[in-house]
Design an enzyme around this catalytic site. Sequence first.
Site, short mmCIF file in Angstrom:
data_model
loop_
_atom_site.label_atom_id
_atom_site.label_comp_id
_atom_site.label_asym_id
_atom_site.label_seq_id
_atom_site.Cartn_x
_atom_site.Cartn_y
_atom_site.Cartn_z
N ASN A 1 -10.97 -2.44 -5.34
CA ASN A 1 -10.18 -1.44 -6.08
C ASN A 1 -10.83 -1.04 -7.41
O ASN A 1 -10.43 -0.05 -8.02
CB ASN A 1 -8.74 -1.92 -6.31
CG ASN A 1 -7.88 -1.90 -5.06
OD1 ASN A 1 -7.00 -2.73 -4.87
ND2 ASN A 1 -8.13 -0.94 -4.16
N ARG B 1 -0.89 9.62 -9.58
CA ARG B 1 -0.94 8.35 -8.84
C ARG B 1 -0.33 7.18 -9.63
O ARG B 1 0.32 6.31 -9.05
CB ARG B 1 -2.39 8.00 -8.48
CG ARG B 1 -3.04 8.92 -7.47
CD ARG B 1 -4.47 8.49 -7.20
NE ARG B 1 -4.53 7.10 -6.76
CZ ARG B 1 -4.32 6.70 -5.51
NH1 ARG B 1 -4.07 7.57 -4.56
NH2 ARG B 1 -4.37 5.42 -5.18
N ARG C 1 2.11 -4.95 6.07
CA ARG C 1 1.37 -3.89 5.38
C ARG C 1 2.24 -2.64 5.38
O ARG C 1 2.68 -2.20 6.45
CB ARG C 1 0.03 -3.60 6.04
CG ARG C 1 -0.72 -2.50 5.27
CD ARG C 1 -2.18 -2.38 5.63
NE ARG C 1 -2.80 -1.43 4.72
CZ ARG C 1 -4.05 -1.51 4.28
NH1 ARG C 1 -4.81 -2.49 4.65
NH2 ARG C 1 -4.52 -0.61 3.44
N ASN D 1 1.24 3.48 -2.86
CA ASN D 1 1.74 3.95 -4.17
C ASN D 1 1.25 5.35 -4.49
O ASN D 1 2.01 6.20 -4.95
CB ASN D 1 1.29 3.01 -5.30
CG ASN D 1 1.90 1.64 -5.21
OD1 ASN D 1 2.81 1.42 -4.41
ND2 ASN D 1 1.41 0.70 -6.02
N GLY D 2 -0.05 5.57 -4.26
CA GLY D 2 -0.66 6.85 -4.60
C GLY D 2 -0.06 7.99 -3.77
O GLY D 2 0.31 9.05 -4.30
N ARG D 3 0.06 7.76 -2.45
CA ARG D 3 0.61 8.79 -1.57
C ARG D 3 2.07 9.07 -1.91
O ARG D 3 2.52 10.21 -1.87
CB ARG D 3 0.47 8.36 -0.09
CG ARG D 3 -0.90 8.64 0.47
CD ARG D 3 -1.14 7.88 1.75
NE ARG D 3 -1.48 6.49 1.50
CZ ARG D 3 -1.65 5.59 2.44
NH1 ARG D 3 -1.47 5.92 3.71
NH2 ARG D 3 -1.98 4.35 2.14
N TRP D 4 2.80 8.01 -2.27
CA TRP D 4 4.21 8.18 -2.65
C TRP D 4 4.30 9.17 -3.81
O TRP D 4 5.12 10.09 -3.80
CB TRP D 4 4.79 6.82 -3.06
CG TRP D 4 6.25 6.85 -3.43
CD1 TRP D 4 7.31 6.59 -2.60
CD2 TRP D 4 6.80 7.15 -4.71
NE1 TRP D 4 8.49 6.72 -3.29
CE2 TRP D 4 8.20 7.06 -4.59
CE3 TRP D 4 6.26 7.47 -5.95
CZ2 TRP D 4 9.08 7.29 -5.66
CZ3 TRP D 4 7.12 7.71 -7.02
CH2 TRP D 4 8.51 7.62 -6.87
N ASP E 1 0.83 -1.21 0.00
CA ASP E 1 0.00 0.00 0.00
C ASP E 1 0.87 1.27 0.00
O ASP E 1 1.99 1.25 0.48
CB ASP E 1 -0.91 -0.03 1.24
CG ASP E 1 -2.07 0.94 1.10
OD1 ASP E 1 -2.40 1.35 -0.03
OD2 ASP E 1 -2.66 1.30 2.14
C1 IPE Z 1 -5.31 -2.73 -0.15
O1 IPE Z 1 -5.02 -1.39 -0.28
C2 IPE Z 1 -5.31 -3.41 -1.50
C3 IPE Z 1 -4.01 -3.56 -2.16
C4 IPE Z 1 -2.85 -3.21 -1.65
C5 IPE Z 1 -4.04 -4.17 -3.47
P1 IPE Z 1 -6.17 -0.29 -0.41
O2 IPE Z 1 -5.49 1.00 -0.63
O3 IPE Z 1 -7.17 -0.71 -1.42
O4 IPE Z 1 -6.85 -0.36 1.03
P2 IPE Z 1 -7.73 0.70 1.80
O5 IPE Z 1 -8.74 1.25 0.83
O6 IPE Z 1 -6.79 1.77 2.29
O7 IPE Z 1 -8.34 -0.05 2.93
C1 IPE Z 2 -1.57 0.32 -3.36
O1 IPE Z 2 -1.37 1.69 -3.35
C2 IPE Z 2 -1.86 -0.22 -4.73
C3 IPE Z 2 -3.24 -0.67 -4.93
C4 IPE Z 2 -4.19 -0.65 -4.02
C5 IPE Z 2 -3.60 -1.16 -6.24
P1 IPE Z 2 -2.57 2.72 -3.32
O2 IPE Z 2 -2.93 3.07 -4.72
O3 IPE Z 2 -3.69 2.22 -2.50
O4 IPE Z 2 -1.86 3.96 -2.63
P2 IPE Z 2 -2.51 4.94 -1.56
O5 IPE Z 2 -3.01 4.10 -0.43
O6 IPE Z 2 -3.61 5.67 -2.26
O7 IPE Z 2 -1.38 5.82 -1.16
MG MG Z 3 -4.12 2.40 -0.53
#
Ligand code: IPE
Ligand code: IPE
Ligand code: MG
Length: 258
Positions: A71, A36, A196, A25-28, A23
């Site tokens: 997702n 994202r 996690r 990737n987006g915030r990074w 988890d």
């Molecule tokens: C969990 O991360 C799913 C994966 C890493 C593939 P999410 O980003 O979907 O989880 P929430 O929404 O923060 O609970």
């Molecule tokens: C995990 O990173 C990848 C997937 C859930 C596919 P996120 O995309 O959830 O990243 P955040 O949580 O928004 O930072």
């Molecule tokens: Mg996430």
Amino acid sequence: MPDENSSRSSLLSLPPHVGIIMDGNGRWAQERGQIRTQGHLEGLKAAKAMVKAASDLGIRYLTLFTFSTENWKRAADEVGFIMGLVIKYLKAEYDFARENRIRVRHAGDMAGLPEDVRKDLQETCEATANFTGMQVILALNYGGRDEIIRAFRRFALRAFREPGVDAEKFLASLTETGFRECLDNPDIPDPDLIIRTAGEFRISNFLLWEAAYTEYYISQKYWPDWTKEDLEEAIETFRKRDRRFGGLKSQSGETVHE
Ligand code: IPE
Ligand code: IPE
Ligand code: MG
């Protein structure tokens, strides 16, 4: 070089099955003023490095939470980008998998994946099926609740194929062992350690049945920043955990099961 005994003893205390909720990737990306999807691209690099690191360490099973059943709620272009990365990963990493005897498997609802992803995933799973090194399980379109529902359907179909099964017989046949056989990968042992990244203290629908007695390790780092050293640190922490499985710790240090 570690001598044979010390390397064997460190191997003995490795968690055989590690799951990772990759988890952040987006915030990074957002913290760097990037979109994202750039974070997912970096996340893919981290995933490749982690497969190598885990294989080198001697982990037997590595489950990577890649895309959850929830997702799909994200914007179509982000979802499409992630699916494209999966295809790219499967194609680009085949040689690495062959050289390192890595078996690729899937957990989740295959039927709900886009046709091209499903095809490439099935091909990779088949092409690596006889490899005896580490197993990488891609949890893709995976949800723990969804897996339990699909397992229950398999269980019921199997049970009612037998002649003369009524509701009473069916319910009597429903055991944890029998039900477990209907999960996506029944031959794979339950995860010992679930990591996690990105600091969230939740399971987000990952391996709900299998994680009943799993140890958890939460890292504040975003997934693209996660390294082999972080994995080693997580394993070190795991080694110090006292796993009792509901039993009691005996004086000899063995867990008392009964
Ligand atoms: C969990 O991360 C799913 C994966 C890493 C593939 P999410 O980003 O979907 O989880 P929430 O929404 O923060 O609970
Ligand atoms: C995990 O990173 C990848 C997937 C859930 C596919 P996120 O995309 O959830 O990243 P955040 O949580 O928004 O930072
Ligand atoms: Mg996430």
